[in-house]
Design an enzyme around this catalytic site. Structure first.
Site: not given
Length: 655
Positions: A639, A362
């Site tokens: 995350h 990402e």
């Protein structure tokens, strides 16, 4: 194989692309800012809690028409730029390769000469993280914001965490707990210049961003300060120190035995590294919050360079510290903190010391990727970024974003391949999610055979209901990896030119091993060919494994807004249930908070680190030595990064 250092094959296409993107960018930026202004994060909501309601309404009413007017004015230029930009994407290369040549003892060329594949084995450390560097309006959907500043901060924290010397401390007495076991590879024991003094009983703690090892020095820092005087070629980051501490005198440490000359660790200039985010002001007692880049104060020991080395103590000086390596018997040196497991595992506030390979997902925003690359080049010599395709390619849908994959390595990259998954749908189809395959050289034998390893970095389809799509992508991943190995392997099997010593797959697979809705992926054949260190079987995790997806609503809570706080929270079952994301049930029931009280397990682990035990060179084996869940990026992403250290050795060598 020739690696692509520019996205286009010639300067003419590059210039045309730059002009077309310059016409598009104002419209892109205005849309991003306009949408972002209507998606506040929980952090911003708390900051505005004391503001009068009419003030926020006034700002919205004032600036929205301005953004809309500018957007309308920019649309014709964006349309003109798009006419040129779109066909250019068919000639665009699928990645950009960057190398910042490092001639120091920690550089790639020097690392290759260190290991000849003989004698003791060698460990390699891998890490993966989803950093959520999307355009700001999209990032806010995950409750994170300020993508450009986060990119700098993420790169800085990773660089400073990985640049620490790898120190292992073993405590003989079970009652001597003065040294925290929270980060067994992040403790430094400073010694005097004579190398004969005892390990001090009191330890000065510091934040990870304040520590700058030689390998973590930013290129511009070296240009400003000049090389450290008297640097020796043997002072590389590969040096590690094992300190054995007894408990005979309470918290007082015993003197290390039999000093080994040449075991050194280096500490760079003090102060804040270049590239620190301007709007992050460091304050005492603030470790890793949004107001400070400090990542932790619990697990790292900062050596006082000027005091013991006899240096001038000036801020620009690079002092060196001698670390006395105690002679520990092999059985004691390999003693593990978890006798029931074949390797050490922990929740760590730092990225592992001597990190060799980094895989990120990402990293969609181009400007953020450039800032991240600039920061990481202070430690990693080889970087691949802007991976993916744009526009229309084959039968794929139109791609607005690249794959988001980003790879950094201390070792030379030999071959690269990228493939885009053709079966993406919904909003995931707008990004060219795929798999990046790399072949790296990590050494050479006395017979001039190259010692190589394979790494695959991927990001699978996100919507939770599309299990069949993810399984198809896992099938493609295995096929592409087999083709890549076949096309890049040496031709002769009788007398191979290369020795393959590891094969690793890492990335965000967007499914876990505890959800009943993910049974299809949990039983995929990938897990029969590659080993997951955290997994016992389909749907069954090891007791120590924890989830890697955070509950986005609690990202800025005081209990978890610093790496140390998040580390402590995740070490307790109650904390994990409060701040980790758990499987969502399709059946109606209680809310998120009430449902968590009924759940078992440790959260959704969707970020994976897999390694192959087969397909390596005969008589060679790769075993997991350490596995860690990392909290150093708290407040910067939703995350948890994960890291794995593999020990590679010849099969006949006994542990």
């Amino acid at each position: 194989m020739v690696l692509y250092t520019t996205p286009f094959p010639n300067s003419c296409l590059s210039a045309l692309h730059a002009v077309s993107w310059a016409l598009i960018f104002p419209c892109y930026w205005l849309v991003d800012r306009l949408v972002a202004s209507f998606i506040p994060t929980t952090y911003e909501k708390r900051q505005r809690a004391d503001d009068p309601c009419y003030l926020q309404l006034f700002c919205t009413v004032l600036f929205t028409p301005v953004y809309l007017a500018l957007l309308v004015a920019a649309l014709p230029f964006a349309f003109l730029g798009f006419i040129f930009w779109s066909p250019l994407q068919s000639a665009r290369r699928p990645y950009s390769y960057s190398r910042l040549e490092d001639k120091s003892p920690a550089g790639g060329a020097a690392l290759l000469s260190e290991w000849k594949g003989t004698g003791a084995g060698k460990s390699f450390c891998f890490a993966t993280a989803n950093v959520c560097l999307l355009p700001d309006s999209l990032a806010r959907l995950n409750n994170v914001f300020n993508t450009q500043a986060r990119a700098k901060e993420i790169g800085q924290r990773i660089r400073n965490g990985a640049a620490r010397p790898q120190i292992k401390i073993y405590i003989d007495s079970p009652t001597n707990t003065s040294i925290s076991a929270a980060s067994f590879s992040s403790l430094v024991s400073p010694q005097g210049s004579d190398g004969a003094r005892a390990v001090p009983g009191s330890i000065k703690r510091t934040a990870s961003v304040e520590y700058k090892g030689d390998g973590g020095r930013h290129p511009s820092d070296e240009a400003a300060n000049g090389p450290a005087s008297g640097e020796q070629a043997d002072g590389s980051l590969e040096d590690s120190c094992i300190v054995r501490i007894g408990g005979e005198e309470g918290g007082r440490a015993q003197e290390a035995d039999d000093p080994a000359p040449g075991s050194q660790a280096r500490n760079g200039a003090g102060g804040t590294p270049k590239g620190q985010t301007p709007n992050h002001n460091q304050r005492d007692g603030d470790s890793g919050s949004l107001g400070s880049p400090s990542a932790s104060r619990e697990s790292l020991v900062k050596a006082r360079a000027g005091q013991d080395s006899g240096g001038s103590g000036e801020p620009g000086s690079n002092s060196k510290l001698l670390y006395k390596t105690s002679v520990v018997k092999k059985a004691a040196a390999r003693r593990r903190r978890h006798p029931d497991e074949a390797f050490d595992h922990e929740v760590s506030a730092f990225f592992p010391a001597n990190l060799d390979f980094l895989c990120l997902q990402e990293v969609f925003d181009k400007r953020a990727a450039a800032k991240l690359k600039e920061q990481l080049h202070g430690y990693f010599e080889y970087i691949l970024y802007d991976v993916g395709v744009y526009g229309c390619h084959g039968c794929c849908n139109f791609k607005c974003l690249n794959s988001g994959l980003f790879f950094a390595s201390r070792y030379p990259v030999m071959d690269v391949a990228y493939h885009c998954y053709p079966n993406g749908c919904s909003f995931d189809a707008l990004a060219s999610k795929g798999a990046l395959f790399l072949k790296v050289q990590v050494g050479s034998t006395p017979q001039d055979q190259r010692i190589v390893g394979y790494i695959a970095c991927t990001h699978l389809h996100a919507p939770p209901e599309d299990s069949a799509i993810r399984c198809e992508q896992l099938d493609l991943l295995q096929d592409w990896l087999a083709d890549f190995r076949k096309s890049t392997s040496s031709t002769s099997t009788a007398n191979p030119e290369e020795l393959v010593v590891f094969d690793v797959i890492c990335g965000d697979l967007n499914f876990d091993n505890c959800s009943s809705d993910d049974k299809l992926e949990q039983q995929h054949s990938l897990f029969t060919r590659y080993k997951d260190p955290c997994r016992l079987g389909p749907g069954e995790e090891k007791p120590w494994a924890i989830g890697t997806l955070l509950d986005i609503n609690g990202l800025y809570d005081e209990d978890v807004c610093t790496p140390d706080n998040l580390q402590k929270v995740l070490e307790s079952e109650e904390g994990r249930r409060e701040y980790l994301a758990f499987p969502t049930s399709k059946s109606p029931g209680a809310g998120q908070k009430g449902r968590k009280d009924l759940l078992k397990g440790n959260g959704r682990r969707i970020d994976y680190m897999l390694h192959a035990e087969e397909g390596l060179c005969p008589d060679w084996k790769a075993e997991v030595e350490e596995f860690s869940f990392i909290t150093q990026l708290s407040g910067l992403t939703d995350h948890l990064p994960v890291a794995m250290r593999l020990m590679v050795s010849a099969g006949e060598e006994e542990a």
